[in-house]
Design a protein around this motif. Structure first.
Motif, PDB file in Angstrom:
ATOM      1  N   ASP A  31       0.835  -1.198   0.000  1.00 48.96           N
ATOM      2  CA  ASP A  31       0.000   0.000   0.000  1.00 48.96           C
ATOM      3  C   ASP A  31       0.872   1.250   0.000  1.00 48.96           C
ATOM      4  OD1 ASP A  31      -1.845   2.130   0.806  1.00 48.96           O
ATOM      5  OD2 ASP A  31      -3.238   0.479   1.225  1.00 48.96           O
TER       6      ASP A  31
ATOM      7  N   LYS B  60      -1.943  -2.938   7.367  1.00 47.88           N
ATOM      8  CA  LYS B  60      -3.220  -2.226   7.368  1.00 47.88           C
ATOM      9  C   LYS B  60      -4.381  -3.023   7.983  1.00 47.88           C
ATOM     10  CE  LYS B  60      -5.033   1.346   4.382  1.00 47.88           C
ATOM     11  NZ  LYS B  60      -5.253   1.776   2.999  1.00 47.88           N
TER      12      LYS B  60
ATOM     13  N   TRP C 299      -4.606  -2.225  11.775  1.00 46.92           N
ATOM     14  CA  TRP C 299      -4.645  -0.854  12.287  1.00 46.92           C
ATOM     15  C   TRP C 299      -5.795  -0.684  13.274  1.00 46.92           C
ATOM     16  CZ3 TRP C 299      -3.883   3.049   7.669  1.00 46.92           C
ATOM     17  CH2 TRP C 299      -2.597   2.891   7.135  1.00 46.92           C
TER      18      TRP C 299
END
Length: 179
Positions: free
Chosen positions: A34, A103, A106
């Protein structure tokens, strides 16, 4: 930074911090695909390749061997890597804290939990006096983590880093062993 003979493992309520392993490489490469990671860090390129992951892992192993840093895989209790966190020697009994989290993981408090344990490790095991960290101003979530782990805002470092041909301001936070 005090030298340890073997790479340590640190266990917290939900996590295990341990040395990076070859089998972590595909996950590291996948997590760091990402562009957000490149946008908010000084040393994660985009696109991120398996070659980048291998180089990073080699450097983390060498920093342990040379007593210049500890880079830990942040794992769940099942042993799956979720991200990474490290302390890197900056001389004069101080170290820089750095971290990233995949991610999907998170907003679960994992980095806060890992960083709290790493600060304790740095002060008590490595005999560090000061631990500091910086973040890009457009990543205020990282600053909130620093506050949660007891760090205090120390300085705005103007045009402190150069990335993609641009100079970037970063905020520095720190915590002292004996406040």
């Amino acid at each position: 930074m005090r030298k340890l003979k073997e790479f340590p493992a640190i266990e917290t309520e939900r996590l295990i911090l341990s040395q990076l392993k070859e089998e972590d490489l595909p996950f590291v490469t996948e997590y760091l695909q990402d562009k957000i990671f490149s946008d908010v860090t000084s040393n994660i390129p985009y696109p991120y390749t398996g070659e980048h992951a291998r180089f990073w892992m080699k450097m983390s192993w060498e920093s342990f061997e040379n007593n210049t840093g500890y880079t830990f895989a942040v794992r769940n209790k099942e042993g799956q890597i979720l991200g990474a966190i490290g302390l890197h020697d900056r001389d004069d009994d101080k170290a820089e804290l750095g971290y990233w989290m995949g991610k999907p993981f998170w907003n679960k408090g994992y980095i806060t939990e890992a960083a709290t344990a790493l600060i304790d490790f740095g002060f008590n095991e490595l005999q560090i006096n000061k631990i500091y960290a910086t973040y890009f101003l457009d990543n205020p979530a990282s600053g909130r983590i620093m506050e949660k782990i007891g760090m205090e805002k120390e300085a705005l470092l103007k045009q402190h880093l150069k990335k993609d041909g641009k100079y970037i301001d970063v905020m520095m936070y720190s915590i002292l062993k004996n406040k």
